[in-house]
Scaffold this motif. Structure first.
Motif, PDB file in Angstrom:
ATOM      1  N   HIS A  60       0.850  -1.192   0.000  1.00 56.93           N
ATOM      2  CA  HIS A  60       0.000   0.000   0.000  1.00 56.93           C
ATOM      3  C   HIS A  60       0.881   1.234   0.000  1.00 56.93           C
ATOM      4  O   HIS A  60       1.281   1.704   1.058  1.00 56.93           O
ATOM      5  CB  HIS A  60      -0.923  -0.043   1.226  1.00 56.93           C
ATOM      6  CG  HIS A  60      -1.851   1.133   1.360  1.00 56.93           C
ATOM      7  ND1 HIS A  60      -2.818   1.198   2.328  1.00 56.93           N
ATOM      8  CD2 HIS A  60      -1.976   2.278   0.662  1.00 56.93           C
ATOM      9  CE1 HIS A  60      -3.480   2.341   2.231  1.00 56.93           C
ATOM     10  NE2 HIS A  60      -2.992   3.017   1.230  1.00 56.93           N
ATOM     11  N   LYS A 162      -9.446  -0.817  -5.666  1.00 54.13           N
ATOM     12  CA  LYS A 162      -9.404  -0.049  -4.427  1.00 54.13           C
ATOM     13  C   LYS A 162     -10.570   0.921  -4.414  1.00 54.13           C
ATOM     14  O   LYS A 162     -10.759   1.648  -5.399  1.00 54.13           O
ATOM     15  CB  LYS A 162      -8.084   0.741  -4.389  1.00 54.13           C
ATOM     16  CG  LYS A 162      -8.065   1.963  -3.487  1.00 54.13           C
ATOM     17  CD  LYS A 162      -7.955   1.602  -2.013  1.00 54.13           C
ATOM     18  CE  LYS A 162      -7.982   2.838  -1.116  1.00 54.13           C
ATOM     19  NZ  LYS A 162      -6.806   3.680  -1.174  1.00 54.13           N
ATOM     20  N   PHE A 164     -12.737   3.954  -2.046  1.00 50.61           N
ATOM     21  CA  PHE A 164     -12.746   4.868  -0.915  1.00 50.61           C
ATOM     22  C   PHE A 164     -14.188   5.036  -0.446  1.00 50.61           C
ATOM     23  O   PHE A 164     -15.070   5.285  -1.265  1.00 50.61           O
ATOM     24  CB  PHE A 164     -12.227   6.246  -1.341  1.00 50.61           C
ATOM     25  CG  PHE A 164     -10.765   6.279  -1.672  1.00 50.61           C
ATOM     26  CD1 PHE A 164      -9.825   6.641  -0.709  1.00 50.61           C
ATOM     27  CD2 PHE A 164     -10.320   5.968  -2.954  1.00 50.61           C
ATOM     28  CE1 PHE A 164      -8.472   6.686  -1.015  1.00 50.61           C
ATOM     29  CE2 PHE A 164      -8.974   6.010  -3.258  1.00 50.61           C
ATOM     30  CZ  PHE A 164      -8.033   6.371  -2.301  1.00 50.61           C
ATOM     31  N   HIS A 194     -10.712   1.848   1.792  1.00 49.62           N
ATOM     32  CA  HIS A 194     -10.471   2.909   2.775  1.00 49.62           C
ATOM     33  C   HIS A 194     -11.793   3.121   3.505  1.00 49.62           C
ATOM     34  O   HIS A 194     -12.755   3.616   2.916  1.00 49.62           O
ATOM     35  CB  HIS A 194     -10.004   4.182   2.066  1.00 49.62           C
ATOM     36  CG  HIS A 194      -9.764   5.331   3.016  1.00 49.62           C
ATOM     37  ND1 HIS A 194      -8.571   6.010   3.088  1.00 49.62           N
ATOM     38  CD2 HIS A 194     -10.555   5.919   3.948  1.00 49.62           C
ATOM     39  CE1 HIS A 194      -8.643   6.968   4.003  1.00 49.62           C
ATOM     40  NE2 HIS A 194      -9.843   6.926   4.545  1.00 49.62           N
ATOM     41  N   HIS A 250      -5.367   0.308   6.376  1.00 53.17           N
ATOM     42  CA  HIS A 250      -4.936   1.213   7.457  1.00 53.17           C
ATOM     43  C   HIS A 250      -5.877   1.316   8.665  1.00 53.17           C
ATOM     44  O   HIS A 250      -6.386   2.386   8.972  1.00 53.17           O
ATOM     45  CB  HIS A 250      -4.629   2.615   6.914  1.00 53.17           C
ATOM     46  CG  HIS A 250      -5.599   3.200   5.924  1.00 53.17           C
ATOM     47  ND1 HIS A 250      -6.950   3.249   6.135  1.00 53.17           N
ATOM     48  CD2 HIS A 250      -5.371   3.797   4.730  1.00 53.17           C
ATOM     49  CE1 HIS A 250      -7.524   3.843   5.115  1.00 53.17           C
ATOM     50  NE2 HIS A 250      -6.608   4.185   4.230  1.00 53.17           N
ATOM     51  N   SER A 299      -5.011   9.950   7.068  1.00 56.61           N
ATOM     52  CA  SER A 299      -6.341   9.417   7.359  1.00 56.61           C
ATOM     53  C   SER A 299      -6.325   7.910   7.241  1.00 56.61           C
ATOM     54  O   SER A 299      -5.800   7.390   6.274  1.00 56.61           O
ATOM     55  CB  SER A 299      -7.364   9.987   6.372  1.00 56.61           C
ATOM     56  OG  SER A 299      -7.533  11.347   6.590  1.00 56.61           O
ATOM     57  N   ASP A 326       1.356   2.867   3.687  1.00 59.68           N
ATOM     58  CA  ASP A 326       0.482   3.923   3.168  1.00 59.68           C
ATOM     59  C   ASP A 326       1.311   5.178   2.866  1.00 59.68           C
ATOM     60  O   ASP A 326       0.889   6.304   3.123  1.00 59.68           O
ATOM     61  CB  ASP A 326      -0.676   4.242   4.119  1.00 59.68           C
ATOM     62  CG  ASP A 326      -1.778   5.043   3.411  1.00 59.68           C
ATOM     63  OD1 ASP A 326      -1.690   5.256   2.187  1.00 59.68           O
ATOM     64  OD2 ASP A 326      -2.731   5.472   4.095  1.00 59.68           O
TER      65      ASP A 326
HETATM   66 ZN    ZN Z   1      -6.686   5.406   2.514  1.00 62.56          ZN
END
Ligand code: ZN
Ligand code: ZN
Ligand code: ZN
Ligand code: ZN
Ligand code: ZN
Ligand code: ZN
Ligand code: ZN
Ligand code: ZN
Lengths: 476, 476, 476, 476
Positions: A60, A162, A164, A194, A250, A299, A326
């Protein structure tokens, strides 16, 4: 002619199952032999007194990610800009820190397809020295993208989508997220997520800004733990509905990790990642005078020292099974990084993200292995074996095994280093870990049999990084 | 002149703390005395051998609810229609079943304010015999509605805002839901929530319909447990963020109840309601030939016999503390009820909801008290005391106490009855509980001191029902 | 002739379901009427501005308990001694604190039967003013005792057997405990259990003493939380095996309470009690100079302030449903109390136990109701209704209901008092709560219609206390 | 001269982290090389198409265990007898099933020290072909044994003390168990525990026998799940008190495993083992006519098919991390085995235990790997790597690594075999798995570089087994 191009001699070779003292014979960029004594090497690297670990796999990181309409985390209307870290600088930084492969992100720009972005990104990535693979961000899941384009990138070996659940220009609605999950299931992709609740953060942010609470530290106020837990539960529930494996990116807190643990106990294929920032930084780091707090802004937000302890616990239990960086760096100086909206900008308009490509392994080794929180093998699993397996890069990456790429990090477990930005060798003008003392440091990095870092000096030919087509995700 | 207008003599008086044998003296519609022997009553009702319970409080029923654009649960474009049950028929049905007060729903029509709907609904409700109070549905949370209108209805004593997280014309986004929560907090309202994930149900429904799976039974397939659990967790998380108490409506399964229990253990003010349908019906009931399954269609969907057991367990643990009817009746015959879109309509276009106003208490008594699953006092708390307290109607309603309204249900705990639609005395042409045998039945109902039902015969003047202004929610 | 012997006028009458403003008419020692206005009383007690609560039921106190071989908690060989508190002094103390009934303990002396002890204890108890009932301690479960004697005391209405899993002269082995459980099941008795692991405490104690760690504070070190959790789990498991309900006495910590919660969730009849000491004292109280710490020594040991918070949480959740005093007083001065083995005695030889009969209700009211931790009704349930029901004393005791004994505590919820030993009116020369400020205080106590305490002055005829034969335990 | 004594060529080499195709070069009984191609071997074993696994480590088996006063599980008074399985027959059986090392048990006879038993057992064990290590059973923890003798056996490398919490002649009281825990802590031993509640089983057994319920199936009735959960919780609690790591033996059910999981989550070093019988047999197997049920009698008792599923779940979660055989065979025929007390003996007098040394790996492979319940690497960890590590035998045993003993099992993953007693090659006249079909079978076994089994034919010199001194337990 010597049997082996390179022999790594006399190290303590560590992998997910234990350690053994042996020599490693490398031929054609791959590990060809592990043996008590290998004599016929064209070259020999002495690893006496060192650990020999699989090169780190950072599944990541954000590298040279072009953005239209401003950086992630800003609501602005900037022209097309490029994340400061290039594949060349990222390669240098990764090698400096013992990492040899990354999975980074192909953006999607709203209103456009993904193929042009993949083509552009392939070109960019080819200029580095690191081996690389891609997550494809989906921010506009049109039928065209999902039905026609995704199969094409899967055919190339891009095996993860991916999404969000927050961020102004990127977040997907539940309806869109479901479409992505269904598409991923059809094509055998992993979905990485995320997890923060978009509407909640937006509401809190507006309240804070309206009240004049604009300093960097209010970034943490705008996204408390409950918004991460909510989105984590929702992501899991929708994935459960569709029967699609996901990885939660994360994880910063025990409440979100607990949702993952519950899902795992129900038998779901849900994995959880955390990052060094959630083990070493806190929200208080953003509470510094003026713009300085921006350096720690990412974040989800770092939490508290107590929460760090709970995250360690969730690593120990196996709920969180990957530690990635990240890495998403923005320089503090200049006009294109953290200060892109000015040094007085409200927290909402400061780009999110911190650099960590080089720091990831030394920090986790020091805080984890040297301080006795995890075993050496657990460290290897968290940073190399598990990400390689989940990302479909095993057995080529992430292990020291016959036939695997000869990606190695030679580690001095006793070396004490104070982290300072020059050691990071990245394009960013700071590191949030400046001043942190660590015990254990990579003294050499080998990528496909080639010594690309030695005593902090990186030497590698630009353009030698290889694209890694991925197999379907594997269980860990 | 006699001291009491009516004396209820010789019953076993039950309330939330236990039972006692005593007479009840009623004066001016209120309970004025409880005593071992009261002699000076103008009238006497013999309760020998009977239980005397507080009249039921049904805090969730849909009565004479005018809809624009079709019934809840249909996507249609019908003209304005009115829920078949009028306040007159609902009063008859409630009294037949031992219930004396209800909290029903004022709709909001998209694009309009709530005040006209309140005014209209007040007029409709005033024509019945039941005492009533309102939840205000918010389906279009404009600033006008939230900032200007909500304070006005709160001033009238309408103290709860109802939101839907699913249903085509009603569901709120997270952003809208947050606004409602914030408004409720400012004005001391409870927020009641229909928790199912909108996007998930929509996706499943489209898949099913596309596959030709249109029969009523696919209603259950379109909304599995995970969509209820997801929305329940999300509603709780957003309420937690705002620090606003909520009640989760019609919990049908242990997974959703477990989310409520976890919230309660974190110290949150979150309450959970369930309904008789989740204790007695199953998804298999919808799997009948032709249109017949529509009779059992409500949302969330009934589940399985095993799940019923788990819901009982969650009642026993105290996680679910109110049992209401969610009465929402549509006749099976004719053209304006379940068959409004035709008898071959796909499940999506069949109105959701089943009648239960009269059946609620006898079913819960029989399945709960007579079968030994709960105590008599627990029954009283679930059906009268708890809803009255949470709805801010206590101590006027829900208890047998000095000063409380003399709302009583005289109950024969041994009477065995087979449920049949005429006994329900509602406007709907069927009951989903037809044929169910129950032990225990209300033989008289008293509303504010007036005997309004005796041996199944309801006698009450239309227009005598009173509006109940509510205090802020109370803890249970 | 007046209809009522006594009317309590104008109070706010509180019980488990809520409160109501009404008069109470008492006739023949029982509550005969609750009404808005009762005029024909031979006597009137003005309760204006006061709460009227059911008299407290203290289901766990040690009064005038004769011991052979030394006090509980000492290993000594003293001659027969008697617990300092007599039924007369205990009655005064109870009335001073708003309590009107107790369940206390008939000892069993090893090697002897229980009948002689019952006979002796009946004589002692008859001399007090309090109403009383007995737990029968079983410390030597011979066949004779279990098969021949227990049925005889059950016939008298002694409906609970108390066992100790620790304490030198009292603890039962698992084998003996099983026999008691089986006997209790056969005769419909409750089993109440002191849960701490005997062997573990013994081992820790010996280690401490051997190391010279003899001061009172080491009492806490000798019995950490884990020994309480272990014995609690074991008691539950053995009760589960036999299918016999149990009450776990004096739960001091969340870990033990959690075992009870898990059992309740499995559907077992397991109840949990806690005491004011676990809500207000800590282990640090024993860490005072010299002998002073002995004043706070009881078992289980008080824990920490954080643990107090967790115990409150377990009360709030309903896991712990009774708060009793575990009154077991030993004076600090003189030679027969705490100092029986000398003022330098190691902690092992200092009698365990603290007085709390008078302090129980004021402390729980103040810390619970006045500080907003629990509702008034919850207070009433914890201190009167629940113990009365579990002990089989309801509906005669623990409620304000027609037909119940007129046992009442008139409570001034605003009165602020600093606890001092004279206020306790017991035989013990100290109170561990000396100096604690409380808000709320009992200003009058009525026992079976007779005012036995008024403004702190107790007036009651010795010998008027009644034995309370008990029904089988009831569910709460 | 060839570099390697033996080369295993072309297999798929599997270990805890993954698999790789490579040759294995063996020199001096140890693994000297892993390489893509090794040419200079004195001998070559073709592993084409086969898996090459670490030889199994069975950390819990009873071999040639001399008993005084009758077998474990009988209350009898027999003269000294010896468990039927000798080290020679056990070696044959182990090799037949792919196992190369065991940890077996040195008994302690009540009233005697352990040193004579160790000496005797060393002599017995030395006659076999298997490598071996010992657990020392402590049944009489005198000071002499704990303080003088235990240090001597620890010095020899016997690093675990085994205690029984049940069984007539063996069980320890809590007090004795604490002493063993303290001793183990002082000397760095692991404590392994048989967790069932002695008193509870005794009580149930007496009840059953008194009622004439004597058949083998009542063995299961005598020891329900709750007695296992209780003892497991207690063992953990006492170990927690002492801060001593323990391994819970032969977990048969989810409730006991859940106690282990809770302990692990508290951060304790508690490990859990299960055995094939709890994954394949049920209590119903004991319900066969006459004496036949005795063939399936072991402790804890096998449970139900549902419980098997829950045990798999606990393996999957990692709570149970070792699968051993608990091999403890008694022949069904003759007069010295199961029928030692006669074929009509009540269940109490029938020796407990079933053979499983040869069947362990094939059953777990087939039910686990072939049926998709666990991965191949998880299988290797459960059966070789984890037991070797926990027992302090790593890195010599349990892994395929440079420097490790060349203990290998060559496995044909496709071979289908129906289990029959001759295949087990043990001394016992039956196998409880007779008729079970498995997929996957060991076709060759190598012990320290020597091929000791080939196609089912065992060839090894008696007396070649080596004693394995152990290091302290290691974390897994
Ligand atoms: Zn993220
Ligand atoms: Zn990122
Ligand atoms: Zn609804
Ligand atoms: Zn509804
Ligand atoms: Zn006690
Ligand atoms: Zn006590
Ligand atoms: Zn065993
Ligand atoms: Zn065994």
């Amino acid at each position: 002619m010597a049997d082996y191009d390179l022999v790594v001699r006399g190290g303590q070779v560590a992998s997910g199952f234990g350690t053994m003292r042996c020599d490693i014979g490398i031929r054609g960029g791959r590990i060809a032999a592990l043996a008590d004594r290998i004599t016929d090497g064209a070259a020999v690297l002495d690893a006496g007194g060192l650990l020999v670990l699989p090169g780190g796999v950072d599944s990541h990181c954000h590298i040279e990610e072009p953005a239209r309409g401003g950086y992630v985390g800003t609501g602005g209307d900037l022209a097309v800009t490029v994340n400061e870290e290039s594949f060349r600088t990222a390669s240098t930084s990764a090698f400096a820190g013992g990492t040899t492969s990354v999975v980074c992100f192909v953006p999607q720009w709203k209103g456009e397809g993904i193929l042009p972005r993949v083509a552009d990104y392939e070109q960019r990535a080819a200029k580095g020295m690191l081996d690389y693979s891609f997550h494809q961000i989906i921010s506009d899941p049109t039928d065209e993208v999902l039905e026609r384009e995704v199969p094409q990138i899967v055919a190339k070996g891009i095996r993860s989508l991916k999404v969000f659940l927050t961020y102004e220009p990127l977040h997907l609605s539940d309806e869109q997220f479901l479409k992505v999950l269904v598409t991923a299931r059809r094509h055998g992709c992993l979905v990485t997520v995320h997890c923060e609740n978009y509407a909640a953060i937006k509401w809190r942010t507006e309240m804070l800004l309206r009240a004049g609470m604009t300093a960097p530290k209010y970034h943490a106020w705008s996204r408390p733990i409950v918004v991460e837990r909510e989105a984590t539960h929702r992501a899991i529930a929708l994935a459960e509905l569709v029967d699609q494996p996901i990885q939660v990116f994360h994880v910063s807190c025990a409440e979100a990790a607990e949702e993952i643990a519950r899902a795992q106990h129900r038998g779901l294929k849900v994995w959880g990642e955390t990052c060094p920032q959630y083990l070493t930084l806190t929200a208080a780091d953003m509470d510094r005078p003026g713009f300085e707090g921006a350096a720690y802004m990412c974040s989800p937000s770092p939490r508290t020292v107590e929460e760090q302890g709970r995250v360690w616990e969730m690593i120990r239990r196996g709920t969180l099974d990957i530690v990635s960086s990240d890495h998403c760096g923005f320089s503090m100086g200049g006009e294109a990084g953290k200060a892109v909206s000015g040094r007085d900008a409200p927290f909402r308009d400061i780009p999110n993200g911190i650099p960590g490509l080089a720091a990831r392994l030394p920090i986790l080794f020091s805080e984890g292995v040297s301080k006795g929180r995890i075993s050496l093998e657990h460290f290897v699993r968290l940073t190399a074996t598990n990400p390689a397996r989940l990302m479909g890069l095993a057995p080529r990456k992430g292990v020291i095994a016959i036939g695997a790429d000869a990606d190695l990090a030679l580690w001095d477990p006793k070396k004490r280093v104070t982290i300072a930005n020059p050691l990071m060798q990245h394009a960013i003008d700071y590191t949030p870990y400046e001043g942190l003392e660590v015990t254990g440091w990579p003294v050499a990095t080998i990528r496909r049999g080639e010594v690309v870092m030695r005593d902090g000096v990186v030497q590698a030919e630009p353009g030698t990084g290889q694209f890694l087509p991925r197999a379907p995700y594997d269980f860990i």
